[in-house]
Write an enzyme that holds these catalytic residues in place. Sequence first.
Site, mmCIF file in Angstrom:
data_model
loop_
_atom_site.group_PDB
_atom_site.id
_atom_site.type_symbol
_atom_site.label_atom_id
_atom_site.label_comp_id
_atom_site.label_asym_id
_atom_site.label_seq_id
_atom_site.Cartn_x
_atom_site.Cartn_y
_atom_site.Cartn_z
ATOM 1 N N CYS A 60 47.030 27.055 33.806
ATOM 2 C CA CYS A 60 46.139 28.124 34.293
ATOM 3 C C CYS A 60 45.145 28.600 33.240
ATOM 4 O O CYS A 60 44.112 29.166 33.583
ATOM 5 C CB CYS A 60 46.958 29.306 34.791
ATOM 6 S SG CYS A 60 47.927 28.913 36.248
ATOM 7 N N HIS A 69 43.353 36.190 34.149
ATOM 8 C CA HIS A 69 43.847 35.185 35.095
ATOM 9 C C HIS A 69 44.598 35.908 36.220
ATOM 10 O O HIS A 69 45.454 36.761 35.961
ATOM 11 C CB HIS A 69 44.771 34.212 34.362
ATOM 12 C CG HIS A 69 45.574 33.348 35.271
ATOM 13 N ND1 HIS A 69 45.008 32.680 36.331
ATOM 14 C CD2 HIS A 69 46.910 33.065 35.304
ATOM 15 C CE1 HIS A 69 45.958 32.008 36.975
ATOM 16 N NE2 HIS A 69 47.116 32.229 36.367
ATOM 17 N N ASN A 75 46.945 33.000 43.525
ATOM 18 C CA ASN A 75 46.734 32.518 42.157
ATOM 19 C C ASN A 75 46.047 31.150 42.241
ATOM 20 O O ASN A 75 46.671 30.179 42.663
ATOM 21 C CB ASN A 75 48.114 32.422 41.480
ATOM 22 C CG ASN A 75 48.052 31.845 40.085
ATOM 23 O OD1 ASN A 75 47.075 31.190 39.706
ATOM 24 N ND2 ASN A 75 49.104 32.058 39.316
#
Length: 332
Positions: free
Chosen positions: A116, A258, A288
């Site tokens: 990520c 994030h 996400n």
Amino acid sequence: MKSAHSCRISGTGMYVPEKVVTNEDLTHFIDTSDEWIKEKTGICERRVASDTELPSDFCVYAAREALKNANLSADNIDLIIVALSGPDVSSPATAAIVQKKLGATHAAVFDIRNGCQGFMTALITASKFIGDGTYKNILVIGTSFYGTFLEAAQWRDRTQAVFFGDGSGAVVLSPSNQIAGLLSCDMGNDKDAAHILHFPFGGVASLRETTYADKFLGNTMDGRFVFDFAVRTVPNTIRTSVEKAGLTLADIDWVLLHQANSNIINAIMEELKLPISKTYTNINRYGNTSEASLPIVLHEALREGKIRSDDIVVLCGFGAGMGWGTAVFKWD
Ligand code: UT7
């Protein structure tokens, strides 16, 4: 400390597919509830690609918008870096396919796979090429197809299924004057945490498995570790980066994080003693989107006029590895 040539984000773009999967939809596959998912993650729905869309298509849609906003054409791009975990094919790089689809004749290309935080790894890498004068305009793209992976496995593991969605975000990085632009950056990785977010599918180790379900079931996430890791390491890397930029936390106008989980975002802001109004979230709408989440959040915050000229903007990604990447910009 500034490089010989500093850089700025001259354009942003994003793409999310049309198909929406709600929390309610997931209850048909796994033992969960809309209430639990919202309370534990802040997610209401996520997007999933159609059967005909590929990661390179997402990249191209997001890149075209970023190029338009930067007033550049594909011809002006010197380098394309794509951060993603689910490429079109193992080889060539998805960035090479994106180059062809965009018609970016003069670009060099490569992919980055770093979980990520991959978008931040790509952005910081790109800044070095501009810093030493090698390149002028660089497309940095983050794309997630985790939603598609989960759907293909019929959302079977509830510890992961509730989190991830598909999407793509892109930025163009260009040279800036010495007053605005990138001020500092910081990256790192915890040597003992490679197993915490572990997705073997597509790797050589997974070739020995027989069915997709077997391969997918190898995916593991220690959610509690991820939570504690993020709340421990992200404030530190932000403090380090802000200090390197010769600033203090009080100087920060925006902290874009994030989009892993809204509770993580709240806990990080609390740890930094910064008001929640200094961050921007859209995890409720997209879930996400791993490598895509930061450029999407940045694009939406800009589109809504949140970020103004001279604002100090911190971008911070974290994830599988477990690692992090942070950059501090003075917006121009
Ligand atoms: O980019 C990185 C993405 N990953 C993350 O951001 C993960 C970060 N971690 C977290 O957000 C949290 O650790 C979770 C949301 C994953 C879990 O929250 P928790 O407070 O640590 O819950 P837990 O694992 O202790 O589980 C609490 C309860 C358990 O039931 P009992 O034992 O209390 O009866 C679980 O079985 O919640 C149950 N549970 C679920 N219930 C409904 C676990 N997963 C689910 C689910 N739906 N999907």
